[in-house]
Every structure is written in C-alpha cells, then in structure tokens.
Write a protein that holds these residues in place. Sequence first.
Motif, mmCIF file in Angstrom:
data_model
loop_
_atom_site.group_PDB
_atom_site.id
_atom_site.type_symbol
_atom_site.label_atom_id
_atom_site.label_comp_id
_atom_site.label_asym_id
_atom_site.label_seq_id
_atom_site.Cartn_x
_atom_site.Cartn_y
_atom_site.Cartn_z
ATOM 1 N N LEU A 91 1.006 -1.437 0.138
ATOM 2 C CA LEU A 91 -0.323 0.183 0.173
ATOM 3 C C LEU A 91 1.521 1.223 0.364
ATOM 4 C CD1 LEU A 91 -3.040 -0.956 2.289
ATOM 5 C CD2 LEU A 91 -3.476 -0.312 -0.097
ATOM 6 N N ASN A 92 1.565 1.181 0.497
ATOM 7 C CA ASN A 92 2.852 2.479 1.065
ATOM 8 C C ASN A 92 3.817 2.484 -0.229
ATOM 9 O OD1 ASN A 92 2.665 2.467 3.423
ATOM 10 N ND2 ASN A 92 4.137 1.909 4.438
ATOM 11 N N SER A 93 4.170 1.476 -1.048
ATOM 12 C CA SER A 93 3.968 1.472 -2.512
ATOM 13 C C SER A 93 3.714 2.153 -3.948
ATOM 14 C CB SER A 93 4.526 0.322 -3.176
ATOM 15 O OG SER A 93 5.183 -0.244 -2.546
ATOM 16 N N LEU A 116 1.563 9.796 -4.928
ATOM 17 C CA LEU A 116 2.111 11.158 -4.744
ATOM 18 C C LEU A 116 3.222 11.701 -5.256
ATOM 19 C CD1 LEU A 116 2.692 12.976 -2.520
ATOM 20 C CD2 LEU A 116 4.258 12.028 -1.230
ATOM 21 N N GLU A 117 3.804 11.586 -6.710
ATOM 22 C CA GLU A 117 4.696 11.671 -7.217
ATOM 23 C C GLU A 117 3.647 11.872 -8.127
ATOM 24 O OE1 GLU A 117 8.381 9.860 -9.984
ATOM 25 O OE2 GLU A 117 7.558 8.682 -8.421
ATOM 26 N N GLY A 118 2.690 10.767 -8.974
ATOM 27 C CA GLY A 118 2.516 11.832 -9.959
ATOM 28 C C GLY A 118 1.929 12.932 -9.416
ATOM 29 N N HIS A 119 1.056 13.051 -8.140
ATOM 30 C CA HIS A 119 0.186 14.144 -7.810
ATOM 31 C C HIS A 119 0.889 14.947 -7.680
ATOM 32 C CE1 HIS A 119 -2.616 16.722 -6.062
ATOM 33 N NE2 HIS A 119 -1.865 16.913 -4.240
ATOM 34 N N LEU A 120 2.973 15.112 -7.777
ATOM 35 C CA LEU A 120 3.777 16.196 -6.918
ATOM 36 C C LEU A 120 4.351 16.890 -8.453
ATOM 37 C CD1 LEU A 120 5.939 15.258 -4.054
ATOM 38 C CD2 LEU A 120 3.859 17.322 -4.388
ATOM 39 N N LYS A 121 4.449 15.866 -9.377
ATOM 40 C CA LYS A 121 5.056 16.438 -10.967
ATOM 41 C C LYS A 121 3.890 16.904 -11.600
ATOM 42 C CE LYS A 121 8.722 13.121 -10.803
ATOM 43 N NZ LYS A 121 9.495 11.792 -12.054
ATOM 44 N N VAL A 135 -0.277 18.322 4.460
ATOM 45 C CA VAL A 135 -1.571 17.103 5.560
ATOM 46 C C VAL A 135 -1.092 16.006 4.480
ATOM 47 C CG1 VAL A 135 -3.845 17.030 5.686
ATOM 48 C CG2 VAL A 135 -3.214 19.523 5.590
ATOM 49 N N THR A 136 -1.299 16.061 3.763
ATOM 50 C CA THR A 136 -1.045 14.347 2.927
ATOM 51 C C THR A 136 -0.352 13.803 3.713
ATOM 52 O OG1 THR A 136 -2.969 15.220 1.054
ATOM 53 C CG2 THR A 136 -1.283 13.198 0.941
ATOM 54 N N VAL A 137 1.520 14.423 3.353
ATOM 55 C CA VAL A 137 2.688 14.063 3.556
ATOM 56 C C VAL A 137 2.375 13.658 4.995
ATOM 57 C CG1 VAL A 137 4.851 13.966 4.124
ATOM 58 C CG2 VAL A 137 4.273 14.792 1.592
ATOM 59 N N HIS A 138 1.405 13.958 5.584
ATOM 60 C CA HIS A 138 1.401 14.355 7.370
ATOM 61 C C HIS A 138 0.552 12.793 7.998
ATOM 62 C CE1 HIS A 138 2.832 18.313 7.879
ATOM 63 N NE2 HIS A 138 3.929 17.694 9.206
ATOM 64 N N LYS A 139 -0.427 13.048 6.748
ATOM 65 C CA LYS A 139 -1.040 11.466 7.267
ATOM 66 C C LYS A 139 -0.542 10.365 6.665
ATOM 67 C CE LYS A 139 -5.030 13.916 6.308
ATOM 68 N NZ LYS A 139 -6.132 14.112 5.047
ATOM 69 N N LEU A 140 0.451 10.443 5.818
ATOM 70 C CA LEU A 140 1.684 8.539 5.341
ATOM 71 C C LEU A 140 2.598 8.681 6.682
ATOM 72 C CD1 LEU A 140 1.896 9.912 1.313
ATOM 73 C CD2 LEU A 140 0.246 8.419 2.577
ATOM 74 N N MET A 141 3.038 9.430 6.924
ATOM 75 C CA MET A 141 3.920 8.816 7.933
ATOM 76 C C MET A 141 3.125 8.927 9.659
ATOM 77 S SD MET A 141 6.405 12.412 7.549
ATOM 78 C CE MET A 141 7.633 12.461 8.607
ATOM 79 N N LYS A 142 2.270 9.307 9.874
ATOM 80 C CA LYS A 142 1.531 8.319 10.884
ATOM 81 C C LYS A 142 1.708 6.883 10.987
ATOM 82 C CE LYS A 142 -1.775 12.175 11.890
ATOM 83 N NZ LYS A 142 -2.576 12.489 12.827
ATOM 84 N N LYS A 143 1.207 6.631 9.556
ATOM 85 C CA LYS A 143 1.578 4.888 9.185
ATOM 86 C C LYS A 143 2.704 4.173 9.595
ATOM 87 C CE LYS A 143 -1.852 5.849 5.783
ATOM 88 N NZ LYS A 143 -2.064 5.005 4.302
#
Length: 108
Positions: free
Chosen positions: A67-69, A75-80, A100-108
């Motif tokens: 799921l992280n992959s 995320l990469e596509g979104h940023l680019k 906010v999205t990155v913080h949510k991902l880092m909580k995992k």
Amino acid sequence: MENEEGSDSCCSLHSERKSHHSDKTKKNLVTRLNRIEGQIRGVKGLIEKDTYCDDVITQIAAIQSALNSVSRILLEGHLKSCVIERIQEGDLDVVDEVLVTVHKLMKK
C-alpha cells in the motif's frame, strides 16, 4: 480530461479536481491494488485457519508495504502534475494540502 476552460489539467477546476494518470500508470496501480486485495483475502483465510500470529503479522506487514508503494506512486504523480500546475496558477494553498497528506502518510 478537458475542463470548461479547454485545458487538460487535473486541478484546474477546484470543485471537480481529477487526476490524469496515463493508461499505463492506471493499469499498474490497479494491478497492484488487485494483488493487495488478494493478500487481504489471504490474511482473512489465515485468521480463519488459526494460523500462528507472527505469520499473519508478517503478511500484514507485506500488505502495508504494498500500500505504501501505491501511495508513493500516486504522490509522485500528484507532485509532478497537479501540484506544479496549481503553483504555476498561483494557488499556493496546494502546498499546505500536500503537507497534510504527507503528515497522514508519515503517521503510518
């Protein structure tokens, strides 16, 4: 997808934002998600069969990694694409959205 202004953008219409992944990327993501779905069904079966807890936890860790992959690809596509486009349009609120999205991902 083309919006009312005629541009092909995922974020031009803020009320109806959509991604614009290539067919290859969509196929890759769907394949990965199908595999993850199968892994989850497998874990359910392991629990129903009273499989040793450590073995089940190992399988769950593999699912989380998969799921992280998927998240990294999105995320990469979104940023680019979307984020760059919105910044170029002067919409700097997108930076806070990404944080906010990155913080949510880092909580995992």
